[in-house]
Design an enzyme around this catalytic site. Structure first.
Site, PDB file in Angstrom:
ATOM      1  N   LYS A 179     -44.219  -6.281 -66.962  1.00  0.00           N
ATOM      2  CA  LYS A 179     -44.522  -6.845 -68.281  1.00  0.00           C
ATOM      3  C   LYS A 179     -43.930  -5.972 -69.390  1.00  0.00           C
ATOM      4  O   LYS A 179     -43.484  -6.487 -70.424  1.00  0.00           O
ATOM      5  CB  LYS A 179     -46.037  -6.981 -68.461  1.00  0.00           C
ATOM      6  CG  LYS A 179     -46.669  -8.081 -67.615  1.00  0.00           C
ATOM      7  CD  LYS A 179     -46.224  -9.464 -68.039  1.00  0.00           C
ATOM      8  CE  LYS A 179     -47.062 -10.551 -67.400  1.00  0.00           C
ATOM      9  NZ  LYS A 179     -46.671 -11.912 -67.822  1.00  0.00           N
TER      10      LYS A 179
ATOM     11  N   ALA B  73     -47.530  -2.180 -60.957  1.00  0.00           N
ATOM     12  CA  ALA B  73     -46.318  -2.999 -60.878  1.00  0.00           C
ATOM     13  C   ALA B  73     -46.357  -4.117 -61.918  1.00  0.00           C
ATOM     14  O   ALA B  73     -45.349  -4.414 -62.571  1.00  0.00           O
ATOM     15  CB  ALA B  73     -46.156  -3.575 -59.474  1.00  0.00           C
ATOM     16  N   TYR B  74     -47.507  -4.732 -62.085  1.00  0.00           N
ATOM     17  CA  TYR B  74     -47.677  -5.780 -63.093  1.00  0.00           C
ATOM     18  C   TYR B  74     -47.381  -5.230 -64.491  1.00  0.00           C
ATOM     19  O   TYR B  74     -46.607  -5.814 -65.255  1.00  0.00           O
ATOM     20  CB  TYR B  74     -49.112  -6.306 -63.016  1.00  0.00           C
ATOM     21  CG  TYR B  74     -49.469  -7.364 -64.026  1.00  0.00           C
ATOM     22  CD1 TYR B  74     -49.173  -8.701 -63.800  1.00  0.00           C
ATOM     23  CD2 TYR B  74     -50.141  -7.029 -65.200  1.00  0.00           C
ATOM     24  CE1 TYR B  74     -49.526  -9.684 -64.719  1.00  0.00           C
ATOM     25  CE2 TYR B  74     -50.491  -7.998 -66.128  1.00  0.00           C
ATOM     26  CZ  TYR B  74     -50.185  -9.321 -65.880  1.00  0.00           C
ATOM     27  OH  TYR B  74     -50.538 -10.281 -66.796  1.00  0.00           O
ATOM     28  N   GLY B  75     -47.972  -4.080 -64.810  1.00  0.00           N
ATOM     29  CA  GLY B  75     -47.754  -3.484 -66.119  1.00  0.00           C
ATOM     30  C   GLY B  75     -46.302  -3.103 -66.346  1.00  0.00           C
ATOM     31  O   GLY B  75     -45.755  -3.294 -67.445  1.00  0.00           O
TER      32      GLY B  75
END
Length: 269
Positions: free
Chosen positions: A178, A173-175
């Protein structure tokens, strides 16, 4: 307001003489209470900027502000909750109240997800990643650009991640958020170029911050693995990431917009 522009005896934090890279500029920084944001606060003021520092941890911000003022710099702290669009708008409005303009913005605040594969990432993690690592930047850029237009232009730098440039199975989810941030960074650069607003991003690799310490606690060995993948053979210091942001915000980068600059020791090469 008195802005300290005499950099004769100032350094950039490494013992190198400051060169006034940001002299006379007003710069807004999110995620400024620790890590890259705190390093940026100190570096930008050493290089001549007046800074408005935003984060949830106002106690930590006030300590940074006190230190900067003790060195003759100009700094103020404002609270912000990056998951709350009204809070972001209020923080940028406070910068306008303090200085009457905005020349630069370093949108650096972020939230880390609980490490784990895509199929076990919770809905709550996805929602937080969307709110803080994507929507917050969209909101911040929009209000920052509106203020910059009043002064004839400015520069925005968004902190993305090396994890946005490739598959990110540990932090999906972070990737993803971003990577979406990279897209709106490029889109904003093209959209606002006619108004003399430059927009760029940086994609740090492993950096010695509290965020990676939390990841190490959840996934022991991640720091060692990160260093092993980095040709320069070490983690970055927060100041080294801030140095690139400072240049992108400065007039020295006057022809740079729409760029996503790796600051990863060669890990993404």
């Amino acid at each position: 307001m008195t802005n300290s522009t005499d950099d004769t005896n100032k350094t950039d934090g490494t013992g190198n003489p400051a060169i006034g890279l940001l002299t006379g500029k007003v710069v807004f920084i999110t995620g400024a209470s620790r890590g890259i944001g705190a390093a940026a606060a100190r570096l930008f003021t050493a290089e001549g900027a007046a800074v408005v520092l935003a984060a949830r941890s106002t106690d930590a911000l006030e300590r940074i502000v006190t230190g900067i003022r003790a060195e003759g710099g100009v700094a103020d702290a404002v609270p912000v909750d990056l998951a709350d669009r009204a809070s972001i708008r209020a923080a940028v409005d406070r910068a306008a109240q303090l200085h009457g303009r905005l020349d630069g913005a370093f949108n650096n605040g972020a939230a880390i997800q609980r490490p784990g594969p895509l199929d076990t990432t919770s809905d709550e993690d996805i929602d937080e990643q969307f709110a803080v690592n994507f929507r917050a930047h969209w909101t911040a850029m929009t209000v920052e650009a509106a203020l910059m237009r009043q002064g004839g232009g400015g520069a925005i730098v968004n902190t993305s991640s090396i994890g946005s440039r490739r598959a990110n199975p540990a932090l999906p989810a972070y990737g993803a958020m971003k990577r979406a941030l990279n897209s709106i960074t490029e889109t904003a650069a093209v959209t606002w170029a006619p108004q003399r607003i430059r927009v760029n991003g940086i994609t740090p690799g492993g950096t010695a911050t509290e965020m990676i310490d939390a990841w190490e606690a959840a996934t022991p060995g991640i720091i060692e693995a990160n260093v092993a993948r980095t040709p320069l053979g070490r983690m970055a210091e927060p100041r080294e990431i801030a140095e690139v942001a400072a240049w992108l915000l400065s007039d020295r980068a006057s022809m740079v917009t729409g760029a996503l600059v790796p600051v990863d020791g060669g890990a993404g090469a």
